[in-house]
Every structure is written in structure tokens, then in C-alpha cells.
Design an enzyme around this catalytic site. Sequence first.
Site, PDB file in Angstrom:
ATOM      1  N   LYS A 195       0.791  -1.221   0.000  1.00 11.01           N
ATOM      2  CA  LYS A 195       0.000   0.000   0.000  1.00 11.01           C
ATOM      3  C   LYS A 195       0.832   1.284   0.000  1.00 11.01           C
ATOM      4  CE  LYS A 195      -3.937  -2.090   2.420  1.00 11.01           C
ATOM      5  NZ  LYS A 195      -4.858  -1.972   3.587  1.00 11.01           N
ATOM      6  N   GLY A 352      10.003  -4.485   7.655  1.00 16.04           N
ATOM      7  CA  GLY A 352       8.916  -5.420   7.344  1.00 16.04           C
ATOM      8  C   GLY A 352       9.312  -6.652   6.570  1.00 16.04           C
ATOM      9  N   GLY A 375      10.173  -0.536  12.336  1.00 13.10           N
ATOM     10  CA  GLY A 375       9.611   0.817  12.375  1.00 13.10           C
ATOM     11  C   GLY A 375      10.653   1.908  12.491  1.00 13.10           C
TER      12      GLY A 375
END
Length: 396
Positions: A195, A352, A375
Site C-alpha cells: 500500500k 517489514g 519501524g
Amino acid sequence: MAWNTLDDIDLAGKRVLVRVDINVPVEDGVVTDASRIERIVPTVLDILAKGGHPMLIAHFGRPKGKVVLDLSLRVCLPALEEKLGRKVRFVETLEAAENLTEEARDADVLLLENIRFHPGEEANDPAFAARLAELGDVYCNDAFSAAHRAHASTEGLARLLPSCAGRLMQAELEALEAALGAPARPLVAVVGGAKVSTKLDLLGNLVEKVDQLVIGGGMANTFLAAQGIGVGKSLCEHDMADTAAQIIAKAQATGCEIILPADVVVAREFAEGAANETVPATECPDDAMILDAGPQSVTRIITALEAARTLIWNGPLGAFEIAPFDAATNAAAARAAELSAEGKLVSVAGGGDTVAALKRAGAADRFTYISTAGGAFLEWMEGKLLPGVAALDKVT
């Protein structure tokens, strides 16, 4: 920014509070992957070699300021002792840490119970940070993966004691500085994933910093759709079309070339070995979905990599979890790894699915640096100042 390392502070006879990340996977009371523990070993052994007495401070899971016995760090003791090759003394409470005997204080390695059992940790409570500071003489942060959190043990404590970066933190900061701070050019970024909406800040920052930006995965579909190209039943954020167009315009204004797929691999089902075909990116059938970049696209990406001096990689180019839709990621990663091994490319990757994708491609071991910080890595790449890093700045 400038920060002290273990080489800049006299550690002889000093109690060193070491913030580490040993938030490891556990099954049936046994650590199943000790990779994070292995990565802190150089720092701990270095402190010992310099005459220091390390007390490890870490979190485990999300107890949210309460004592949760299932989230005790005691489970990490066997793996810690194995990797360090020495005894580790477990300190069950902060009160126990404050009342240690001199013999215990001088023990080789101490491990404090899960710091997140205390509400003052995530609240970055000054009084709690002050209590922690009383336990040591020097603060060492070796947990870049927690540096994006302004917690007592990552930010507050660093401002109360002479502070430095551990070896893992040092390696991470040096790699990121080489990638974005003062990179050798041309600088190429590969950004993939599902996304656009989750990587807006990342894309917005990178188009101002890199020479070429390769966009892959489901994100690429959104950029194709933003240009009026049909993407069939592909994963696509059609409501982000205007945002994608703005990023393209920003890239043009800053002189960054965006590289999108020229051809794509499409299928009617998302399954291992599903029947598929390669078509131009402009000709995705209405009943099909784009699951990978095609061979022409891979050739274009590899050409960019071969001309580059520095590479930042975050996210796969396709549905890398299943064959044959891992082909583009595997091929591009393999070439990046070859160039890195030959000394022609400085390659930094993280975040990720990236680590999993590069390992699957057999390329991870030859990248210049692989960040497992998740993160924190992404926030750094987004151009954000990380509290745990800022607190180490010698200027502050």
C-alpha cells in the site's frame, strides 16, 4: 549528528546500563530464534573487555506497565548465556537492582526484568528515568529498533548519564548515514509492498533525496492507476490516485526518476504455481491481477542498479511469498547482492517483509547492511528524527 561510541568513554570499573532489544520469539518457554541476542554480543563483550559491568535493560512483548509473568525476560537467560559464553545474573525487580550487593554489582552480566512492567517506561517519566540512572555510571544504547520510541530507557536515561551507542547501534547509524546522509551517487531506492498509504512519508522524503526510485508490489499498481492505466482486479488503492500523482509531480520537480513496471506478470488466482502470463503494464486483463513485475521491468531495474553507487531497499517487487511471483524480487536482489559483494554498490535494506524477501532470494548475506529495526528503520528513511538517536547527540 555525532554520537559517542564505546571507544569514546572510559568504562573501566563503570556500571554500564545497556539498552538492548532481545524481544525474541518464544515457543513453549524456549527461544526459537536468537538472532537478536546474537547481535548484541559484540557490545556486551566489548564492555566487559574494557573493564565495564553491563546491566542489560530490555522489553519483551507489550505488558503495558503491568507485571505479566508470561512476558518475563527470564526466558531469555539460557540463550543469552549460550551466546555470551558466560553466566548472566537475572535481577527480578527494580527494587532488587537498587539493593544489589557489591558482589552482584560486579557480576559479569546482569539482566534486569522486562522494563515495560513499569508504567514509567513508556510514559518516559522523569522520576522513573532518574531511578534507572542511579543504577549505573554510563548509558549505552544498542537498540536502534526501539530508538523511535521516546521511552525512559531509550530517551530519558540517555540525558542523565554519559551516553554512547553500542556496536549494533553504531553499525546501524553508520549504514544509514552512508545510505541517506552522505551517499555515493547515483543513489537508487527500491520501495515495494502492498500500500502507498503506509509509505507516504517514505516516498515523499525519498523523491527529494534519491536519483531514481523503483516502485514495485501493490504500490506500483496504484501509481499505474493514477496514470489512467487499467489494473484489472489487482490490489490497488484507487482512492490514493491523487496522492500518487502528487508524488510523481514532486519527483519531476526534484529531478528524481520514478521507475514503474513496463511489463507485469498477471494471473487469475493468487496461488502457488498459478497459471500466469506476462503482458505490457498497460494491458492487464480486466479479470486478472498483477502479481509481479515482468522480465523487461527487471532488466530496467538491474540496469539502474548497475549504474548506481548506493542502494536503499524497502519492500518486495511482487508477491514474493509464492512462486512464480517471486521472480522479480529474486532477480533484482541477486544482482544487488553481486554488485555489493564486488564492492561496486553500498546496499542498505530493511523494514517489514524486506528481510524475509531478501533471505528467500538468497541475497541477504551479501548486502552491505540489513536492518532488522522495522519501524525505526522506516522512520529514519522518512526523514524523521528518532528520539533515542537524538538523545545520544553530543551537541544536545
